[in-house]
Motif scaffolding. Structure first.
Motif, short mmCIF file in Angstrom:
data_model
loop_
_atom_site.label_atom_id
_atom_site.label_comp_id
_atom_site.label_asym_id
_atom_site.label_seq_id
_atom_site.Cartn_x
_atom_site.Cartn_y
_atom_site.Cartn_z
N VAL A 117 0.84 -1.21 0.00
CA VAL A 117 0.00 0.00 0.00
C VAL A 117 0.87 1.25 0.00
N LEU A 118 1.99 1.21 0.73
CA LEU A 118 2.88 2.37 0.78
C LEU A 118 3.49 2.66 -0.58
N LEU A 119 3.86 1.63 -1.33
CA LEU A 119 4.39 1.83 -2.67
C LEU A 119 3.34 2.44 -3.59
N ALA A 120 2.06 2.08 -3.38
CA ALA A 120 0.98 2.71 -4.16
C ALA A 120 0.85 4.18 -3.79
N ALA A 121 1.00 4.52 -2.51
CA ALA A 121 0.95 5.92 -2.07
C ALA A 121 2.11 6.71 -2.68
N MET A 122 3.27 6.08 -2.79
CA MET A 122 4.42 6.74 -3.40
C MET A 122 4.18 6.94 -4.90
N ALA A 123 3.50 6.01 -5.53
CA ALA A 123 3.16 6.16 -6.94
C ALA A 123 2.20 7.34 -7.13
N TYR A 124 1.26 7.49 -6.22
CA TYR A 124 0.32 8.63 -6.27
C TYR A 124 1.07 9.95 -6.12
N ASP A 125 2.07 9.96 -5.23
CA ASP A 125 2.89 11.15 -5.04
C ASP A 125 3.60 11.53 -6.34
N ARG A 126 4.19 10.56 -7.03
CA ARG A 126 4.89 10.81 -8.29
C ARG A 126 3.90 11.24 -9.39
N PHE A 127 2.69 10.66 -9.36
CA PHE A 127 1.67 11.03 -10.34
C PHE A 127 1.28 12.50 -10.20
N ILE A 128 1.05 12.94 -8.96
CA ILE A 128 0.68 14.34 -8.71
C ILE A 128 1.83 15.27 -9.08
N ALA A 208 -6.70 -9.59 -3.09
CA ALA A 208 -7.34 -8.62 -3.99
C ALA A 208 -7.22 -7.20 -3.47
N THR A 209 -7.40 -7.01 -2.16
CA THR A 209 -7.44 -5.66 -1.59
C THR A 209 -6.05 -5.12 -1.26
N ILE A 210 -5.23 -5.93 -0.60
CA ILE A 210 -3.91 -5.48 -0.16
C ILE A 210 -2.84 -5.79 -1.20
N GLY A 211 -3.07 -6.80 -2.02
CA GLY A 211 -2.07 -7.19 -3.00
C GLY A 211 -2.33 -6.66 -4.40
N LEU A 212 -3.44 -7.08 -5.00
CA LEU A 212 -3.72 -6.74 -6.40
C LEU A 212 -4.09 -5.27 -6.59
N SER A 213 -4.92 -4.73 -5.70
CA SER A 213 -5.38 -3.34 -5.86
C SER A 213 -4.24 -2.33 -5.87
N PRO A 214 -3.31 -2.36 -4.88
CA PRO A 214 -2.18 -1.42 -4.94
C PRO A 214 -1.32 -1.61 -6.19
N CYS A 215 -1.17 -2.87 -6.62
CA CYS A 215 -0.37 -3.15 -7.82
C CYS A 215 -1.02 -2.52 -9.05
N LEU A 216 -2.33 -2.70 -9.21
CA LEU A 216 -3.04 -2.12 -10.35
C LEU A 216 -3.03 -0.60 -10.28
N VAL A 223 1.32 4.45 -16.03
CA VAL A 223 0.88 4.63 -17.42
C VAL A 223 0.60 6.12 -17.67
N LEU A 224 -0.08 6.76 -16.71
CA LEU A 224 -0.37 8.19 -16.83
C LEU A 224 0.89 9.03 -16.72
N ILE A 225 1.81 8.61 -15.81
CA ILE A 225 3.07 9.34 -15.64
C ILE A 225 3.90 9.30 -16.91
N ILE A 226 4.06 8.10 -17.48
CA ILE A 226 4.87 7.95 -18.70
C ILE A 226 4.23 8.70 -19.86
N SER A 227 2.90 8.67 -19.92
CA SER A 227 2.20 9.41 -20.97
C SER A 227 2.47 10.91 -20.85
N ALA A 228 2.47 11.42 -19.62
CA ALA A 228 2.74 12.85 -19.40
C ALA A 228 4.19 13.19 -19.71
#
Length: 320
Positions: A117-128, A208-216, A223-228
């Motif tokens: 989940v923390l890695l997903a939060a870090m991805a959100y930080d990079r996205f913003i 699904a919730t702790i594993g797959l969801s953060p990964c997706l 995908v959005l970051i690379i596109s930008a």
């Protein structure tokens, strides 16, 4: 009457016997040295990252706030399994108490869930930071960062608590042999004589919730970051933008890649040596690689670590 007889025939398990590394008794000394070095490098690397971020005001940003959480988490993660493993290399019977096994399971699942989940939060930080730079100070304020970090730890703790409580309700058979070097949920389910359908269902839910969801979520963010990044006109600008998330992307690929191999491999068809190798990569090697990746690929971290080392040398020289 039949239930009473079954309970009388059941053996109360007070300790578990680890069979991990039992296939190579002649290599116990070498294994001890290797894992000791890996553990010390993991502790040193993550402590250096934590210290550098703490004392360097230039690193007091959301990205490094999350990185400090990741470094602390990796210290906890590796300390959950490696010390008992090192101790068992010198013991003829590689055992752990029932209570110790449950404690190890609790902290292992907590750290694994929190890191995803923390890695997903870090991805959100990079996205913003890359896709909405003008709104970054508002969307990634100190309060938001604290909520994201606390939410990551809370997800890991709640998930682990549920699994640990369900595991304590299992009725274990007379066998106490775990074909591994650590305690994990699927391993204990194999030793159970009782119905494990609820435990298995919760494993699917948490996957699904702790594993797959953060990964997706992380995958979509990148995908959005690379596109930008590709829309940036100058090559220098694209390189600078990508460099800010290259380290995190590398860590994400390693973590979710090893996690997928570790937990999603078929239940049969693999040897004990393969199971051990995969778990070593996931639980022991990954926490060591994270600080190395960030220190090698991140200029700001390298500068902070260099200043930290130079300051330590100067202070030691002045004291002499």
């Amino acid at each position: 009457m039949k239930d009473i007889e079954e309970k009388r025939n059941q053996t109360v398990v007070t300790e578990f016997l680890f069979l991990g590394f039992s296939n190579h008794p002649e290599l116990q000394g070498l294994f001890f040295l290797i894992f000791l070095v890996v553990y010390l490098v993991t502790l040193l690397g993550n402590l250096l990252i934590l210290t550098a971020i703490r004392i360097n005001p230039a690193l007091h940003t959301p990205m490094y706030y999350f990185l400090s959480n990741l470094s602390f988490l990796d210290i906890c993660y590796t300390s959950t399994t490696v010390p008992i493993m090192l101790e068992n290399f010198f013991r003829e019977k590689k055992t752990i108490t029932y209570e110790g096994c449950l404690s190890q399971l609790f902290f292992l699942v907590t750290c694994a869930g929190t890191e995803g989940v923390l890695l997903a939060a870090m991805a959100y930080d990079r996205f913003i930071a890359i896709c909405h730079p003008l709104r970054y100070p508002v969307l990634m304020s100190k309060r938001v960062c604290a909520y994201l970090a606390a939410g990551s730890w809370l997800c890991g703790l709640v998930n682990s608590l549920i699994h640990t409580v369900l595991t304590t309700a299992l009725t274990l058979c007379s066998s106490n042999e775990i074909s591994h070097f650590l305690c994990d949920i699927p391993l204990l389910l194999k030793l159970s004589c009782s119905d494990t359908s609820v435990n298995e269902f919760m494993l699917y839910v948490s996957s699904a919730t702790i594993g797959l969801s953060p990964c997706l979520f992380t995958a979509v963010s990148y995908v959005l970051i690379i596109s930008a990044i590709l829309k940036i006109q100058s090559a220098q600008g694209r390189g600078k933008a990508f460099s800010t998330c290259a380290s995190h992307l590398t860590v994400v690929v390693i973590f979710f890649g090893t996690a997928n191999i570790n937990y999603d491999q078929p239940s049969s068809g693999y040897s004990l040596d393969w199971d051990i190798l995969v778990s070593v990569l996931f639980c022991v090697v990954t926490p060591m690689l994270n600080p190395i990746i960030y220190s090698l690929r991140n200029k700001e971290v390298k500068v902070a670590l260099k200043k930290l080392c130079e300051g330590s040398i100067l202070s030691s020289d002045s004291s002499v």
